[in-house]
Design an enzyme around this catalytic site. Structure first.
Site, PDB file in Angstrom:
ATOM      1  N   HIS A  75      75.805  42.472  57.813  1.00 44.37           N
ATOM      2  CA  HIS A  75      76.207  41.295  57.011  1.00 44.37           C
ATOM      3  C   HIS A  75      75.230  41.156  55.853  1.00 44.37           C
ATOM      4  O   HIS A  75      74.132  40.642  56.013  1.00 44.37           O
ATOM      5  CB  HIS A  75      76.188  40.022  57.861  1.00 44.37           C
ATOM      6  CG  HIS A  75      76.708  38.819  57.131  1.00 44.37           C
ATOM      7  ND1 HIS A  75      77.575  37.930  57.713  1.00 44.37           N
ATOM      8  CD2 HIS A  75      76.489  38.346  55.877  1.00 44.37           C
ATOM      9  CE1 HIS A  75      77.867  36.968  56.853  1.00 44.37           C
ATOM     10  NE2 HIS A  75      77.210  37.195  55.723  1.00 44.37           N
TER      11      HIS A  75
ATOM     12  N   HIS B 106      74.843  40.391  51.406  1.00 42.65           N
ATOM     13  CA  HIS B 106      75.409  40.070  50.090  1.00 42.65           C
ATOM     14  C   HIS B 106      74.647  40.866  49.040  1.00 42.65           C
ATOM     15  O   HIS B 106      73.447  40.658  48.869  1.00 42.65           O
ATOM     16  CB  HIS B 106      75.280  38.570  49.808  1.00 42.65           C
ATOM     17  CG  HIS B 106      76.032  37.725  50.793  1.00 42.65           C
ATOM     18  ND1 HIS B 106      77.323  37.302  50.571  1.00 42.65           N
ATOM     19  CD2 HIS B 106      75.687  37.249  52.010  1.00 42.65           C
ATOM     20  CE1 HIS B 106      77.739  36.597  51.617  1.00 42.65           C
ATOM     21  NE2 HIS B 106      76.762  36.549  52.505  1.00 42.65           N
TER      22      HIS B 106
ATOM     23  N   ARG C 241      75.839  41.051  45.810  1.00 41.53           N
ATOM     24  CA  ARG C 241      76.199  40.471  44.504  1.00 41.53           C
ATOM     25  C   ARG C 241      76.790  41.524  43.578  1.00 41.53           C
ATOM     26  O   ARG C 241      77.085  42.638  43.985  1.00 41.53           O
ATOM     27  CB  ARG C 241      74.995  39.765  43.868  1.00 41.53           C
ATOM     28  CG  ARG C 241      74.306  38.732  44.753  1.00 41.53           C
ATOM     29  CD  ARG C 241      75.253  37.681  45.298  1.00 41.53           C
ATOM     30  NE  ARG C 241      74.528  36.569  45.942  1.00 41.53           N
ATOM     31  CZ  ARG C 241      75.004  35.836  46.918  1.00 41.53           C
ATOM     32  NH1 ARG C 241      76.208  36.071  47.421  1.00 41.53           N
ATOM     33  NH2 ARG C 241      74.303  34.839  47.421  1.00 41.53           N
TER      34      ARG C 241
ATOM     35  N   LYS D 165      87.110  39.612  55.929  1.00 41.56           N
ATOM     36  CA  LYS D 165      86.253  38.441  56.046  1.00 41.56           C
ATOM     37  C   LYS D 165      87.076  37.169  55.892  1.00 41.56           C
ATOM     38  O   LYS D 165      87.825  37.016  54.923  1.00 41.56           O
ATOM     39  CB  LYS D 165      85.168  38.499  54.966  1.00 41.56           C
ATOM     40  CG  LYS D 165      84.267  37.293  54.916  1.00 41.56           C
ATOM     41  CD  LYS D 165      83.185  37.342  55.979  1.00 41.56           C
ATOM     42  CE  LYS D 165      82.413  36.033  56.011  1.00 41.56           C
ATOM     43  NZ  LYS D 165      81.011  36.196  56.348  1.00 41.56           N
TER      44      LYS D 165
ATOM     45  N   HIS E 289      83.320  33.400  59.048  1.00 42.97           N
ATOM     46  CA  HIS E 289      82.358  32.332  58.766  1.00 42.97           C
ATOM     47  C   HIS E 289      82.853  31.118  59.553  1.00 42.97           C
ATOM     48  O   HIS E 289      83.827  30.474  59.165  1.00 42.97           O
ATOM     49  CB  HIS E 289      82.294  32.033  57.262  1.00 42.97           C
ATOM     50  CG  HIS E 289      81.275  30.984  56.931  1.00 42.97           C
ATOM     51  ND1 HIS E 289      80.104  31.256  56.281  1.00 42.97           N
ATOM     52  CD2 HIS E 289      81.248  29.657  57.219  1.00 42.97           C
ATOM     53  CE1 HIS E 289      79.386  30.143  56.169  1.00 42.97           C
ATOM     54  NE2 HIS E 289      80.071  29.152  56.725  1.00 42.97           N
TER      55      HIS E 289
ATOM     56  N   HIS F  58      76.704  35.083  61.759  1.00 43.79           N
ATOM     57  CA  HIS F  58      75.539  34.178  61.695  1.00 43.79           C
ATOM     58  C   HIS F  58      75.675  32.976  62.630  1.00 43.79           C
ATOM     59  O   HIS F  58      75.773  31.842  62.185  1.00 43.79           O
ATOM     60  CB  HIS F  58      75.247  33.720  60.260  1.00 43.79           C
ATOM     61  CG  HIS F  58      76.449  33.393  59.409  1.00 43.79           C
ATOM     62  ND1 HIS F  58      77.419  32.498  59.781  1.00 43.79           N
ATOM     63  CD2 HIS F  58      76.826  33.849  58.196  1.00 43.79           C
ATOM     64  CE1 HIS F  58      78.332  32.424  58.826  1.00 43.79           C
ATOM     65  NE2 HIS F  58      77.996  33.246  57.858  1.00 43.79           N
TER      66      HIS F  58
ATOM     67  N   LEU G 159      73.949  28.455  54.740  1.00 46.24           N
ATOM     68  CA  LEU G 159      75.092  27.981  55.525  1.00 46.24           C
ATOM     69  C   LEU G 159      75.537  29.072  56.487  1.00 46.24           C
ATOM     70  O   LEU G 159      75.628  30.224  56.066  1.00 46.24           O
ATOM     71  CB  LEU G 159      76.249  27.588  54.603  1.00 46.24           C
ATOM     72  CG  LEU G 159      76.006  26.288  53.815  1.00 46.24           C
ATOM     73  CD1 LEU G 159      77.072  26.091  52.751  1.00 46.24           C
ATOM     74  CD2 LEU G 159      75.950  25.076  54.750  1.00 46.24           C
TER      75      LEU G 159
ATOM     76  N   ASP H 109      72.634  38.391  56.766  1.00 50.71           N
ATOM     77  CA  ASP H 109      73.186  37.410  55.822  1.00 50.71           C
ATOM     78  C   ASP H 109      72.220  37.196  54.657  1.00 50.71           C
ATOM     79  O   ASP H 109      72.097  36.086  54.138  1.00 50.71           O
ATOM     80  CB  ASP H 109      73.522  36.073  56.490  1.00 50.71           C
ATOM     81  CG  ASP H 109      74.442  35.228  55.614  1.00 50.71           C
ATOM     82  OD1 ASP H 109      75.021  35.771  54.653  1.00 50.71           O
ATOM     83  OD2 ASP H 109      74.578  34.021  55.886  1.00 50.71           O
TER      84      ASP H 109
ATOM     85  N   HIS I 163      69.994  34.213  45.585  1.00 46.94           N
ATOM     86  CA  HIS I 163      70.362  33.374  44.441  1.00 46.94           C
ATOM     87  C   HIS I 163      69.143  33.318  43.527  1.00 46.94           C
ATOM     88  O   HIS I 163      68.015  33.321  44.019  1.00 46.94           O
ATOM     89  CB  HIS I 163      70.705  31.945  44.888  1.00 46.94           C
ATOM     90  CG  HIS I 163      71.968  31.852  45.692  1.00 46.94           C
ATOM     91  ND1 HIS I 163      73.223  31.791  45.113  1.00 46.94           N
ATOM     92  CD2 HIS I 163      72.177  31.831  47.022  1.00 46.94           C
ATOM     93  CE1 HIS I 163      74.145  31.723  46.065  1.00 46.94           C
ATOM     94  NE2 HIS I 163      73.540  31.755  47.236  1.00 46.94           N
TER      95      HIS I 163
ATOM     96  N   ALA J 206      73.313  27.724  48.566  1.00 48.87           N
ATOM     97  CA  ALA J 206      73.009  28.095  49.958  1.00 48.87           C
ATOM     98  C   ALA J 206      72.770  29.594  50.047  1.00 48.87           C
ATOM     99  O   ALA J 206      73.546  30.390  49.515  1.00 48.87           O
ATOM    100  CB  ALA J 206      74.179  27.711  50.852  1.00 48.87           C
TER     101      ALA J 206
HETATM  102  O1  DOR Z   1      73.996  30.587  52.956  1.00 50.11           O
HETATM  103  C1  DOR Z   1      74.947  31.296  52.693  1.00 50.11           C
HETATM  104  N1  DOR Z   1      75.004  32.010  51.558  1.00 50.11           N
HETATM  105  N2  DOR Z   1      75.975  31.323  53.537  1.00 50.11           N
HETATM  106  C2  DOR Z   1      77.119  31.956  53.230  1.00 50.11           C
HETATM  107  O2  DOR Z   1      78.020  31.919  54.021  1.00 50.11           O
HETATM  108  C3  DOR Z   1      77.288  32.619  51.915  1.00 50.11           C
HETATM  109  C4  DOR Z   1      76.014  32.991  51.336  1.00 50.11           C
HETATM  110  C5  DOR Z   1      76.099  33.352  49.873  1.00 50.11           C
HETATM  111  O3  DOR Z   1      76.984  34.112  49.508  1.00 50.11           O
HETATM  112  O4  DOR Z   1      75.262  32.908  49.115  1.00 50.11           O
HETATM  113 ZN    ZN Z   2      77.025  35.660  54.372  1.00 52.43          ZN
END
Ligand code: DOR
Ligand code: ZN
Length: 374
Positions: A23, A25, A27, A109, A146, A184, A229, A257, A261, A273
């Site tokens: 899991h 990200h 980007r 997903k 999720h 998560h 989250l 996860d 950001h 988040a």
């Molecule tokens: O905290 C999170 N950030 N939870 C998620 O489900 C998505 C993720 C994000 O893509 O930033």
């Molecule tokens: Zn995620």
């Protein structure tokens, strides 16, 4: 069990089968996380599809996104990307067939619409996609969920438990052949759902949900880098996660996860988040497992259970974690900005730094594991 953990703690180097992150990200565009930059320990990444401005809602987009990420790789990179498809109210069973045939999409997903970052195009009611989910069950395409309710009247700390009761349990009862990964997990209800689920129910756990409770986020000043989250919960829920990991359940596995950001998008009036942990996550898991008295369960959690659940071969190479102090960088470059990792500037006390090792597990560890299996 006792003996194995003791032995492993006394070793200065820990060798485990090379892990996978189920899991992550990565980007897109200028802010794509460069996996080429830091020697990555993971071999396979299950890549989340919630990229902006165009989430990966079609197989064609998944193919193009995979190429964009691979263009960033160093030439000798052997990483493998397992792509995912973002379900919407309009996804068709035909697209699932296409996903299966593509050979590059390993899961779909499910974001409840509005539940989290870039989930606006998600599913508004699970019954809208039942035909799609039936097709997935038929084709053995796993569903990553999720698991949070989105009704504004439900307290943010109760959203996961509510979703388990009102969506996940009925879904599993309706479609027992569908492979479900509750992503998560953060609550004892999530833990119970996975532990009590049959062979088709799995779950991932992040480092932050094993390390912290909600006090970390809110006591002594609000700390936006701990906001993700599902949100961090009460200590009793963290304890349930630690117990689940100690149980050695074969259907629980590693999914960081890691969700970067830009610093200014976290440290602001309406912070995003997501916790960024990618480049120190295996060290964090090792520290947590050691402190939790279950270092002997790390290898299965990180390197076996996920592959087994997805029906993929286990990796054949190994990594080595060294016991030495390591200071986590204050930040990493992220597009035109920077991203602040978990534990920025802190010293990791037990497992710091990493190096890949081609050799198999230490003999003694192997012997101990074998004796534990009996
Ligand atoms: O905290 C999170 N950030 N939870 C998620 O489900 C998505 C993720 C994000 O893509 O930033
Ligand atoms: Zn995620």
């Amino acid at each position: 069990l006792f003996c194995s953990q003791d032995y492993l703690m006394s070793a200065t180097r820990l060798r485990i089968r090379r892990p996978d992150d189920f899991h992550v990200h990565l980007r897109d565009g200028k802010s794509m996380v460069s996996l080429a930059r830091v020697n990555p320990v993971y071999k396979r990444f299950l890549v989340m599809p919630n990229v902006m401005p165009n989430p990966i809602t079609t197989v064609d987009r998944a193919i193009a996104y995979k190429k964009r990420i691979e263009a960033e790789f160093a030439p000798d990179n052997d990483l493998q990307l397992l792509m995912t498809l973002y379900l919407t109210d309009h996804t068709t069973p035909e697209e699932i067939v296409k996903a299966k045939e593509s050979g590059i999409v390993y899961a779909c997903k499910y974001y409840p619409a509005g539940a989290t970052t870039n989930s606006e195009n998600g599913v508004t009611d699970i019954h809208n996609v039942y035909d799609v989910l039936k097709k997935m069950a038929e084709l053995k395409m796993p569903l990553c969920i999720h698991g949070e309710a989105t009704d504004p009247s439900i307290d943010i700390f109760d959203r996961e438990a509510y979703f388990v009761e009102h969506t996940l349990i009925p879904l599993h009862a309706d479609l027992p052949d569908l492979k479900i990964i509750m992503e998560h997990i953060t609550t004892k209800q999530g833990v119970e759902f996975v532990l009590n689920g049959g062979e088709n129910v799995g779950g991932t756990i992040t480092p932050q949900h094993l390390m912290y409770n909600r006090n970390q986020l809110l006591v002594g000043g609000i700390k936006p880098h701990f906001y993700c989250l599902p949100i961090l919960k009460r200590e009793e829920h963290r304890q349930a996660l630690l117990a689940a990991v100690r149980s050695g359940c074969k259907r629980l596995f590693l999914g960081t996860d890691s969700a970067p950001h830009a610093k200014e998008r976290k440290e602001c009036e309406k912070g995003c988040a997501g916790c960024f942990s990618e480049f120190l996550s295996i060290e964090l898991y090792a520290e947590i497992f050691e402190a939790n008295g279950c270092l002997d369960k790390l290898e299965a959690f990180a390197s076996e259970n996920g592959a087994d659940f997805y029906g993929l071969p286990r990796n054949e190479d190994f990594i080595e974690l060294e016991k030495k102090e390591w200071t986590v960088p204050e930040n990493y470059t992220f597009g035109d900005s920077v991203v602040v990792p978990l534990k920025a500037g802190e010293v990791l006390k037990t497992y710091g730094g990493k190096s890949s090792g081609p050799e198999p597990l230490m003999e003694l560890h192997r012997a101990l594991s074998a004796c534990l299996d009996k």
